[in-house]
Write a protein that holds these residues in place. Sequence first.
Motif, PDB file in Angstrom:
ATOM      1  N   LYS A 208       0.815  -1.215   0.000  1.00 34.41           N
ATOM      2  CA  LYS A 208       0.000   0.000   0.000  1.00 34.41           C
ATOM      3  C   LYS A 208       0.846   1.262   0.000  1.00 34.41           C
ATOM      4  O   LYS A 208       0.369   2.325  -0.380  1.00 34.41           O
ATOM      5  N   ASN A 209       2.091   1.172   0.443  1.00 38.32           N
ATOM      6  CA  ASN A 209       2.941   2.344   0.575  1.00 38.32           C
ATOM      7  C   ASN A 209       4.346   2.006   0.084  1.00 38.32           C
ATOM      8  O   ASN A 209       5.091   1.307   0.776  1.00 38.32           O
ATOM      9  N   GLU A 210       4.714   2.518  -1.081  1.00 37.51           N
ATOM     10  CA  GLU A 210       5.995   2.146  -1.677  1.00 37.51           C
ATOM     11  C   GLU A 210       7.194   2.750  -0.950  1.00 37.51           C
ATOM     12  O   GLU A 210       8.341   2.451  -1.282  1.00 37.51           O
ATOM     13  N   LYS A 211       6.965   3.585   0.051  1.00 39.22           N
ATOM     14  CA  LYS A 211       8.070   4.166   0.818  1.00 39.22           C
ATOM     15  C   LYS A 211       8.681   3.164   1.790  1.00 39.22           C
ATOM     16  O   LYS A 211       9.809   3.353   2.236  1.00 39.22           O
ATOM     17  N   LEU A 212       7.950   2.126   2.132  1.00 39.88           N
ATOM     18  CA  LEU A 212       8.492   1.059   2.974  1.00 39.88           C
ATOM     19  C   LEU A 212       9.013  -0.036   2.047  1.00 39.88           C
ATOM     20  O   LEU A 212       8.255  -0.628   1.281  1.00 39.88           O
ATOM     21  N   ILE A 213      10.301  -0.273   2.105  1.00 40.80           N
ATOM     22  CA  ILE A 213      10.937  -1.265   1.236  1.00 40.80           C
ATOM     23  C   ILE A 213      11.483  -2.390   2.099  1.00 40.80           C
ATOM     24  O   ILE A 213      12.383  -2.175   2.921  1.00 40.80           O
ATOM     25  N   VAL A 214      10.938  -3.578   1.926  1.00 38.62           N
ATOM     26  CA  VAL A 214      11.401  -4.745   2.681  1.00 38.62           C
ATOM     27  C   VAL A 214      12.688  -5.243   2.041  1.00 38.62           C
ATOM     28  O   VAL A 214      12.722  -5.556   0.846  1.00 38.62           O
ATOM     29  N   LEU A 215      13.757  -5.293   2.829  1.00 39.18           N
ATOM     30  CA  LEU A 215      15.071  -5.712   2.333  1.00 39.18           C
ATOM     31  C   LEU A 215      15.318  -7.200   2.516  1.00 39.18           C
ATOM     32  O   LEU A 215      15.978  -7.832   1.693  1.00 39.18           O
ATOM     33  N   GLY A 216      14.815  -7.752   3.585  1.00 38.07           N
ATOM     34  CA  GLY A 216      15.057  -9.157   3.889  1.00 38.07           C
ATOM     35  C   GLY A 216      14.800  -9.398   5.354  1.00 38.07           C
ATOM     36  O   GLY A 216      14.141  -8.605   6.021  1.00 38.07           O
ATOM     37  N   GLY A 217      15.341 -10.486   5.849  1.00 33.47           N
ATOM     38  CA  GLY A 217      15.150 -10.794   7.258  1.00 33.47           C
ATOM     39  C   GLY A 217      15.791 -12.105   7.627  1.00 33.47           C
ATOM     40  O   GLY A 217      16.583 -12.671   6.868  1.00 33.47           O
ATOM     41  N   VAL A 218      15.422 -12.580   8.787  1.00 29.86           N
ATOM     42  CA  VAL A 218      15.944 -13.849   9.266  1.00 29.86           C
ATOM     43  C   VAL A 218      14.859 -14.540  10.085  1.00 29.86           C
ATOM     44  O   VAL A 218      14.147 -13.908  10.852  1.00 29.86           O
ATOM     45  N   MET A 219      14.713 -15.838   9.835  1.00 33.60           N
ATOM     46  CA  MET A 219      13.787 -16.669  10.599  1.00 33.60           C
ATOM     47  C   MET A 219      14.612 -17.781  11.222  1.00 33.60           C
ATOM     48  O   MET A 219      15.167 -18.630  10.502  1.00 33.60           O
ATOM     49  N   GLY A 220      14.717 -17.761  12.539  1.00 33.83           N
ATOM     50  CA  GLY A 220      15.625 -18.696  13.199  1.00 33.83           C
ATOM     51  C   GLY A 220      17.048 -18.358  12.804  1.00 33.83           C
ATOM     52  O   GLY A 220      17.509 -17.250  13.048  1.00 33.83           O
ATOM     53  N   GLU A 221      17.715 -19.280  12.150  1.00 30.05           N
ATOM     54  CA  GLU A 221      19.065 -19.019  11.646  1.00 30.05           C
ATOM     55  C   GLU A 221      19.091 -18.889  10.134  1.00 30.05           C
ATOM     56  O   GLU A 221      20.142 -18.746   9.531  1.00 30.05           O
ATOM     57  N   THR A 222      17.921 -18.920   9.501  1.00 32.33           N
ATOM     58  CA  THR A 222      17.824 -18.869   8.048  1.00 32.33           C
ATOM     59  C   THR A 222      17.655 -17.439   7.578  1.00 32.33           C
ATOM     60  O   THR A 222      16.687 -16.767   7.922  1.00 32.33           O
ATOM     61  N   GLU A 223      18.600 -16.979   6.766  1.00 33.66           N
ATOM     62  CA  GLU A 223      18.512 -15.630   6.210  1.00 33.66           C
ATOM     63  C   GLU A 223      17.515 -15.638   5.056  1.00 33.66           C
ATOM     64  O   GLU A 223      17.482 -16.568   4.246  1.00 33.66           O
ATOM     65  N   LEU A 224      16.687 -14.608   4.992  1.00 38.53           N
ATOM     66  CA  LEU A 224      15.688 -14.473   3.943  1.00 38.53           C
ATOM     67  C   LEU A 224      15.947 -13.211   3.143  1.00 38.53           C
ATOM     68  O   LEU A 224      16.255 -12.170   3.718  1.00 38.53           O
ATOM     69  N   ASP A 225      15.797 -13.303   1.819  1.00 42.15           N
ATOM     70  CA  ASP A 225      15.829 -12.093   1.014  1.00 42.15           C
ATOM     71  C   ASP A 225      14.405 -11.536   0.958  1.00 42.15           C
ATOM     72  O   ASP A 225      13.494 -12.056   1.598  1.00 42.15           O
ATOM     73  N   ALA A 226      14.196 -10.473   0.186  1.00 41.40           N
ATOM     74  CA  ALA A 226      12.868  -9.848   0.118  1.00 41.40           C
ATOM     75  C   ALA A 226      11.823 -10.838  -0.392  1.00 41.40           C
ATOM     76  O   ALA A 226      10.691 -10.882   0.113  1.00 41.40           O
ATOM     77  N   ASN A 227      12.178 -11.667  -1.375  1.00 40.62           N
ATOM     78  CA  ASN A 227      11.234 -12.661  -1.896  1.00 40.62           C
ATOM     79  C   ASN A 227      10.920 -13.739  -0.863  1.00 40.62           C
ATOM     80  O   ASN A 227       9.803 -14.254  -0.802  1.00 40.62           O
ATOM     81  N   GLY A 228      11.890 -14.094  -0.045  1.00 41.86           N
ATOM     82  CA  GLY A 228      11.664 -15.059   1.028  1.00 41.86           C
ATOM     83  C   GLY A 228      10.688 -14.528   2.063  1.00 41.86           C
ATOM     84  O   GLY A 228       9.835 -15.259   2.559  1.00 41.86           O
ATOM     85  N   VAL A 229      10.806 -13.239   2.367  1.00 42.22           N
ATOM     86  CA  VAL A 229       9.872 -12.625   3.317  1.00 42.22           C
ATOM     87  C   VAL A 229       8.470 -12.593   2.704  1.00 42.22           C
ATOM     88  O   VAL A 229       7.479 -12.861   3.382  1.00 42.22           O
TER      89      VAL A 229
END
Length: 171
Positions: A99-120
């Motif tokens: 809804k708001n293109e000013k917030l850009i999801v870069l990635g994250g981590v779940m447990g010890e698994t790193e996630l990119d934006a598509n993973g999130v």
Amino acid sequence: MDRAQKADLVTELKGVFDKTGLVVVSHYSGLTVAEMTALRVQMHGVGAQFRVTKNRLTKLALEGTKCESISHLFTGPTAIAYSDDPVAAAKVSIEFAKKNEKLIVLGGVMGETELDANGVKALASLPSLDELRAKILGVLNAPATKVAGVLQAPAGQLARVFAAYGNSEAA
């Protein structure tokens, strides 16, 4: 912010990174105070938190934690969303970013698994923990309801037979 406050912040963030199930990192540049407040309210509604971070202090807090692999994401105006539920923070972050293109999801981590934006994004498409619990309860309750219906059916049929027999003798 003095040295003691910085040390407390690093300790607090280290606890967040050690204990939470999911951390989502995003850029928030250009969001107004009202938009940030709305995002925080949405996060709080699902049991998640949204917090603007200081990159240098966050990188210090990441050292030695299971989330250390995401330290490269902390450049520019970054914020973290985190929750114990492995889906809640991702779901709200992705919905808000749509809804708001000013917030850009870069990635994250779940447990010890790193996630990119598509993973999130993929994680956000999964049902939340509460939705899964409701589905499981529905599956568990369905057989019990069917068993009760089957057990009641013969008793109802017997009652109708006795009623018909009683009516035929009375006539």
